[in-house]
Write a protein that holds these residues in place. Structure first.
Motif, PDB file in Angstrom:
ATOM      1  N   LEU A  21      13.801  47.443 -11.509  1.00 57.48           N
ATOM      2  CA  LEU A  21      14.213  46.836 -12.770  1.00 57.48           C
ATOM      3  C   LEU A  21      15.072  45.601 -12.527  1.00 57.48           C
ATOM      4  O   LEU A  21      16.037  45.643 -11.762  1.00 57.48           O
ATOM      5  CB  LEU A  21      14.980  47.847 -13.620  1.00 57.48           C
ATOM      6  CG  LEU A  21      14.203  49.059 -14.102  1.00 57.48           C
ATOM      7  CD1 LEU A  21      15.121  49.995 -14.881  1.00 57.48           C
ATOM      8  CD2 LEU A  21      13.025  48.640 -14.955  1.00 57.48           C
ATOM      9  N   SER A  22      14.722  44.537 -13.204  1.00 65.68           N
ATOM     10  CA  SER A  22      15.487  43.299 -13.093  1.00 65.68           C
ATOM     11  C   SER A  22      16.810  43.442 -13.845  1.00 65.68           C
ATOM     12  O   SER A  22      16.981  44.338 -14.679  1.00 65.68           O
ATOM     13  CB  SER A  22      14.687  42.133 -13.681  1.00 65.68           C
ATOM     14  OG  SER A  22      14.547  42.311 -15.079  1.00 65.68           O
ATOM     15  N   GLU A  23      17.710  42.544 -13.567  1.00 70.69           N
ATOM     16  CA  GLU A  23      18.980  42.533 -14.296  1.00 70.69           C
ATOM     17  C   GLU A  23      18.758  42.262 -15.777  1.00 70.69           C
ATOM     18  O   GLU A  23      19.470  42.788 -16.626  1.00 70.69           O
ATOM     19  CB  GLU A  23      19.960  41.520 -13.689  1.00 70.69           C
ATOM     20  CG  GLU A  23      20.597  41.986 -12.405  1.00 70.69           C
ATOM     21  CD  GLU A  23      21.313  43.338 -12.540  1.00 70.69           C
ATOM     22  OE1 GLU A  23      22.040  43.564 -13.536  1.00 70.69           O
ATOM     23  OE2 GLU A  23      21.128  44.181 -11.646  1.00 70.69           O
ATOM     24  N   ALA A  24      17.730  41.457 -16.093  1.00 66.51           N
ATOM     25  CA  ALA A  24      17.418  41.172 -17.497  1.00 66.51           C
ATOM     26  C   ALA A  24      16.966  42.450 -18.215  1.00 66.51           C
ATOM     27  O   ALA A  24      17.369  42.700 -19.362  1.00 66.51           O
ATOM     28  CB  ALA A  24      16.340  40.103 -17.589  1.00 66.51           C
ATOM     29  N   ALA A  25      16.136  43.266 -17.553  1.00 68.86           N
ATOM     30  CA  ALA A  25      15.689  44.531 -18.158  1.00 68.86           C
ATOM     31  C   ALA A  25      16.877  45.470 -18.331  1.00 68.86           C
ATOM     32  O   ALA A  25      17.003  46.126 -19.378  1.00 68.86           O
ATOM     33  CB  ALA A  25      14.610  45.177 -17.293  1.00 68.86           C
ATOM     34  N   LYS A  26      17.755  45.536 -17.341  1.00 71.14           N
ATOM     35  CA  LYS A  26      18.933  46.400 -17.449  1.00 71.14           C
ATOM     36  C   LYS A  26      19.849  45.929 -18.576  1.00 71.14           C
ATOM     37  O   LYS A  26      20.399  46.743 -19.315  1.00 71.14           O
ATOM     38  CB  LYS A  26      19.688  46.433 -16.125  1.00 71.14           C
ATOM     39  CG  LYS A  26      18.948  47.172 -15.031  1.00 71.14           C
ATOM     40  CD  LYS A  26      19.709  47.104 -13.721  1.00 71.14           C
ATOM     41  CE  LYS A  26      18.946  47.771 -12.603  1.00 71.14           C
ATOM     42  NZ  LYS A  26      19.633  47.684 -11.305  1.00 71.14           N
ATOM     43  N   ALA A  27      20.000  44.619 -18.708  1.00 70.45           N
ATOM     44  CA  ALA A  27      20.833  44.081 -19.788  1.00 70.45           C
ATOM     45  C   ALA A  27      20.241  44.429 -21.151  1.00 70.45           C
ATOM     46  O   ALA A  27      20.976  44.769 -22.091  1.00 70.45           O
ATOM     47  CB  ALA A  27      20.971  42.569 -19.631  1.00 70.45           C
ATOM     48  N   LYS A  28      18.927  44.375 -21.258  1.00 74.82           N
ATOM     49  CA  LYS A  28      18.268  44.722 -22.516  1.00 74.82           C
ATOM     50  C   LYS A  28      18.485  46.197 -22.847  1.00 74.82           C
ATOM     51  O   LYS A  28      18.728  46.551 -24.006  1.00 74.82           O
ATOM     52  CB  LYS A  28      16.779  44.405 -22.425  1.00 74.82           C
ATOM     53  CG  LYS A  28      16.064  44.454 -23.738  1.00 74.82           C
ATOM     54  CD  LYS A  28      14.646  43.920 -23.598  1.00 74.82           C
ATOM     55  CE  LYS A  28      13.946  43.914 -24.939  1.00 74.82           C
ATOM     56  NZ  LYS A  28      12.567  43.412 -24.834  1.00 74.82           N
ATOM     57  N   ILE A  29      18.426  47.054 -21.831  1.00 78.22           N
ATOM     58  CA  ILE A  29      18.687  48.483 -22.046  1.00 78.22           C
ATOM     59  C   ILE A  29      20.125  48.694 -22.494  1.00 78.22           C
ATOM     60  O   ILE A  29      20.396  49.478 -23.398  1.00 78.22           O
ATOM     61  CB  ILE A  29      18.373  49.288 -20.761  1.00 78.22           C
ATOM     62  CG1 ILE A  29      16.859  49.296 -20.505  1.00 78.22           C
ATOM     63  CG2 ILE A  29      18.921  50.709 -20.856  1.00 78.22           C
ATOM     64  CD1 ILE A  29      16.456  49.821 -19.149  1.00 78.22           C
ATOM     65  N   ARG A  30      21.066  47.959 -21.890  1.00 79.81           N
ATOM     66  CA  ARG A  30      22.485  48.097 -22.254  1.00 79.81           C
ATOM     67  C   ARG A  30      22.756  47.725 -23.701  1.00 79.81           C
ATOM     68  O   ARG A  30      23.709  48.219 -24.302  1.00 79.81           O
ATOM     69  CB  ARG A  30      23.351  47.243 -21.326  1.00 79.81           C
ATOM     70  CG  ARG A  30      23.504  47.822 -19.941  1.00 79.81           C
ATOM     71  CD  ARG A  30      24.466  46.980 -19.091  1.00 79.81           C
ATOM     72  NE  ARG A  30      24.374  47.350 -17.714  1.00 79.81           N
ATOM     73  CZ  ARG A  30      23.726  46.657 -16.764  1.00 79.81           C
ATOM     74  NH1 ARG A  30      23.143  45.504 -17.063  1.00 79.81           N
ATOM     75  NH2 ARG A  30      23.680  47.091 -15.527  1.00 79.81           N
ATOM     76  N   THR A  31      21.907  46.857 -24.298  1.00 75.88           N
ATOM     77  CA  THR A  31      22.121  46.482 -25.702  1.00 75.88           C
ATOM     78  C   THR A  31      21.957  47.673 -26.633  1.00 75.88           C
ATOM     79  O   THR A  31      22.426  47.637 -27.766  1.00 75.88           O
ATOM     80  CB  THR A  31      21.163  45.361 -26.160  1.00 75.88           C
ATOM     81  OG1 THR A  31      19.814  45.837 -26.133  1.00 75.88           O
ATOM     82  CG2 THR A  31      21.313  44.118 -25.303  1.00 75.88           C
ATOM     83  N   PHE A  32      21.322  48.750 -26.164  1.00 81.94           N
ATOM     84  CA  PHE A  32      21.122  49.943 -26.985  1.00 81.94           C
ATOM     85  C   PHE A  32      22.307  50.904 -26.919  1.00 81.94           C
ATOM     86  O   PHE A  32      22.388  51.823 -27.721  1.00 81.94           O
ATOM     87  CB  PHE A  32      19.837  50.680 -26.564  1.00 81.94           C
ATOM     88  CG  PHE A  32      18.604  49.982 -27.035  1.00 81.94           C
ATOM     89  CD1 PHE A  32      18.043  50.286 -28.265  1.00 81.94           C
ATOM     90  CD2 PHE A  32      17.997  49.009 -26.259  1.00 81.94           C
ATOM     91  CE1 PHE A  32      16.910  49.642 -28.711  1.00 81.94           C
ATOM     92  CE2 PHE A  32      16.863  48.357 -26.693  1.00 81.94           C
ATOM     93  CZ  PHE A  32      16.312  48.666 -27.926  1.00 81.94           C
TER      94      PHE A  32
END
Length: 172
Positions: A21-32
């Motif tokens: 998982l890229s940092e961008a994908a992890k950041a998107k998950i963190r928005t939840f």
């Protein structure tokens, strides 16, 4: 995902394997995180994001999601293996979903499923060797009055007959 025997003497995920998982994908998950009362409640959106980013939800992706959400990897695997839309391996360019509900079965769904399996040379939840097609069945596609139904990516085909399967699959 079918249960698989795991050799506990050999790591399933190679040590030192780079993150999937890229940092961008992890950041998107963190928005939840703020949208749900617990991080476990954010698991389904996390799985969807991860599958979109990585192309599948394999064991390494499950481990990375578990670490991000603070869950046990088994909790992530339990959820990912429950839902048929999460793929433990790469999906094909075209995902063929056939309805297996009672109404579609009564209208000839089994014969259509057999025709798809024969045409593609795969079983349920498998991908063709060339990576072009993946095949799966779903309990209901929500078009019972038009059965049997088949969904290819986002395009729904109604009243499918076994002799039409080849032409439908080859339609761009």
């Amino acid at each position: 995902m079918a249960w698989q025997a795991i050799d506990r003497n050999r790591p399933v995920i190679p040590e030192g394997a780079p993150p999937v998982l890229s940092e961008a994908a992890k950041a998107k998950i963190r928005t939840f995180f703020d949208r749900y009362p617990t991080r476990q409640a954010a698991l389904l959106p996390a799985l969807h994001i991860a599958q979109e980013a990585a192309g599948c939800v394999n064991l390494q992706v499950m481990k990375e999601i578990a670490e991000l959400l603070g869950l046990a990897p088994s909790q992530v695997m339990d959820t990912a293996s429950f839902y048929t839309h999460f793929w433990p391996h790469a999906r094909g360019r075209k995902v063929v979903v056939l309805c297996r509900s009672l109404s579609c079965e009564l209208m000839g769904g089994k014969a259509v499923a057999d025709a798809v399996r024969k045409e593609l040379g795969v079983k349920d939840h498998e991908t063709t060797p060339d990576g072009e097609y993946s095949f799966m069945t779903e309990e209901c596609l929500g078009a019972c009055e038009h059965g049997p139904c088949m969904l290819i990516n986002e395009r729904l085909h109604h009243r499918v007959k076994p002799e039409e399967v080849s032409a439908i699959l080859n339609d761009p």
